[in-house]
Design an enzyme around this catalytic site. Structure first.
Site, PDB file in Angstrom:
ATOM      1  N   ASN A 113       0.868  -1.180   0.000  1.00  0.00           N
ATOM      2  CA  ASN A 113       0.000   0.000   0.000  1.00  0.00           C
ATOM      3  C   ASN A 113       0.904   1.228   0.000  1.00  0.00           C
ATOM      4  O   ASN A 113       2.124   1.108   0.118  1.00  0.00           O
ATOM      5  CB  ASN A 113      -0.945  -0.001   1.217  1.00  0.00           C
ATOM      6  CG  ASN A 113      -0.181  -0.026   2.512  1.00  0.00           C
ATOM      7  OD1 ASN A 113       0.605   0.877   2.796  1.00  0.00           O
ATOM      8  ND2 ASN A 113      -0.354  -1.082   3.280  1.00  0.00           N
TER       9      ASN A 113
ATOM     10  N   ASP B 223       1.487  -8.766   1.207  1.00  0.00           N
ATOM     11  CA  ASP B 223       2.335  -7.765   1.889  1.00  0.00           C
ATOM     12  C   ASP B 223       2.736  -8.302   3.264  1.00  0.00           C
ATOM     13  O   ASP B 223       3.915  -8.313   3.650  1.00  0.00           O
ATOM     14  CB  ASP B 223       1.519  -6.473   2.018  1.00  0.00           C
ATOM     15  CG  ASP B 223       2.358  -5.257   2.384  1.00  0.00           C
ATOM     16  OD1 ASP B 223       1.761  -4.192   2.597  1.00  0.00           O
ATOM     17  OD2 ASP B 223       3.591  -5.377   2.469  1.00  0.00           O
TER      18      ASP B 223
HETATM   19  N1  APR Z   1       2.068 -15.695  -2.185  1.00  0.00           N
HETATM   20  C1  APR Z   1       1.470 -15.339  -3.363  1.00  0.00           C
HETATM   21  N2  APR Z   1       0.299 -14.681  -3.430  1.00  0.00           N
HETATM   22  C2  APR Z   1      -0.308 -14.369  -2.259  1.00  0.00           C
HETATM   23  C3  APR Z   1       0.260 -14.682  -0.993  1.00  0.00           C
HETATM   24  C4  APR Z   1       1.499 -15.384  -0.994  1.00  0.00           C
HETATM   25  N3  APR Z   1       2.114 -15.729   0.143  1.00  0.00           N
HETATM   26  N4  APR Z   1      -0.592 -14.224  -0.018  1.00  0.00           N
HETATM   27  C5  APR Z   1      -1.646 -13.664  -0.652  1.00  0.00           C
HETATM   28  N5  APR Z   1      -1.484 -13.756  -1.993  1.00  0.00           N
HETATM   29  C6  APR Z   1      -2.383 -13.331  -3.067  1.00  0.00           C
HETATM   30  C7  APR Z   1      -3.845 -13.128  -2.721  1.00  0.00           C
HETATM   31  O1  APR Z   1      -4.492 -14.387  -2.595  1.00  0.00           O
HETATM   32  C8  APR Z   1      -4.293 -12.365  -3.961  1.00  0.00           C
HETATM   33  O2  APR Z   1      -4.520 -13.254  -5.033  1.00  0.00           O
HETATM   34  O3  APR Z   1      -1.984 -12.059  -3.524  1.00  0.00           O
HETATM   35  C9  APR Z   1      -3.055 -11.512  -4.301  1.00  0.00           C
HETATM   36  C10 APR Z   1      -3.188 -10.030  -3.946  1.00  0.00           C
HETATM   37  O4  APR Z   1      -3.975  -9.895  -2.775  1.00  0.00           O
HETATM   38  P1  APR Z   1      -3.571  -8.861  -1.579  1.00  0.00           P
HETATM   39  O5  APR Z   1      -2.373  -9.386  -0.885  1.00  0.00           O
HETATM   40  O6  APR Z   1      -4.808  -8.612  -0.794  1.00  0.00           O
HETATM   41  O7  APR Z   1      -3.114  -7.547  -2.366  1.00  0.00           O
HETATM   42  P2  APR Z   1      -4.001  -6.389  -3.048  1.00  0.00           P
HETATM   43  O8  APR Z   1      -5.307  -6.867  -3.520  1.00  0.00           O
HETATM   44  O9  APR Z   1      -3.045  -5.747  -4.024  1.00  0.00           O
HETATM   45  O10 APR Z   1      -4.286  -5.394  -1.827  1.00  0.00           O
HETATM   46  C11 APR Z   1      -3.180  -4.680  -1.300  1.00  0.00           C
HETATM   47  O11 APR Z   1      -3.703  -5.314   0.954  1.00  0.00           O
HETATM   48  O12 APR Z   1      -2.245  -6.438   2.308  1.00  0.00           O
HETATM   49  C12 APR Z   1      -2.742  -5.191   2.002  1.00  0.00           C
HETATM   50  O13 APR Z   1      -0.928  -3.722   2.516  1.00  0.00           O
HETATM   51  C13 APR Z   1      -1.662  -4.289   1.462  1.00  0.00           C
HETATM   52  O14 APR Z   1      -3.082  -2.374   1.555  1.00  0.00           O
HETATM   53  C14 APR Z   1      -2.492  -3.319   0.686  1.00  0.00           C
HETATM   54  C15 APR Z   1      -3.572  -4.197   0.082  1.00  0.00           C
END
Ligand code: APR
Length: 169
Positions: A24, A34
């Protein structure tokens, strides 16, 4: 030789030069991928992120990988999906292009992306997958220093969406 591969797995385990974090704008950590990356990298990652002072949506910043197998983390901030009315598609494309540009600048040869914006940020995964594959292909056509781009999907639905986007080309 196909330089893009779609895999099902955990991005924190990937033995590549750089993994991309779906962060983020504060770069101070969060949930989802993240949270997983910060947990696996250890507290030094947050310390380095604090010094960067944030990242605008669509842009990319690079840090070390610390305890991760990957040497670097490239942090990018995807757009929050608001019905496609606020330039989200271009901003998502920018995430991929800016991350790849930054990787090439740092002589990174292998890079792994998560499915940016399709979790908490609610971007429809089929549309996101098409944008990601198109943008990565476009970059690789003009750049031969990056030898491998992995798209690491964390669940089956995401995996299928990126596999079909890759097949469509
Ligand atoms: N490895 C690969 N992919 C992952 C992992 C992992 N360990 N953990 C989660 N994911 C996947 C999720 O299942 C999803 O398909 O990453 C993709 C993106 O999801 P999010 O992590 O929620 O990211 P995003 O939708 O870009 O939202 C970002 O969420 O975590 C917070 O700080 C971050 O505010 C920001 C927001």
């Amino acid at each position: 030789m196909q330089r893009i591969k779609v895999v099902l797995g955990d991005i924190t385990k990937q033995k590549v030069d750089a993994i991309v974090n779906a962060a983020n704008q504060t770069l101070l950590g969060g949930g989802g991928v993240d949270g997983a990356i910060h947990k696996a990298a250890g507290p030094e990652l947050l310390e380095e992120c604090k010094k960067i002072g944030g990242c605008r949506t669509g842009e990319a910043k690079i840090t070390k990988g610390y305890k991760l197998p990957a040497k670097h983390v490239i942090h990018t901030v995807g757009p929050v999906w608001t019905r496609g009315e606020n330039n989200e598609e271009n901003l998502l494309a920018n995430c991929y292009n800016n991350s790849l540009e930054l990787a090439a600048k740092h002589k990174i040869r292998s890079i792994a992306f998560p499915s940016i914006s399709t979790g908490a940020y609610r971007f429809p995964v089929e549309r996101a997958a098409k944008i990601a594959v198109k943008e990565i292909n476009k970059f690789l056509e003009g750049n031969d220093s990056i030898e491998l781009v992995l798209i690491v999907c964390f669940d089956d639905k995401t995996f299928k969406a990126y596999q079909s986007a890759l097949k469509e080309g």
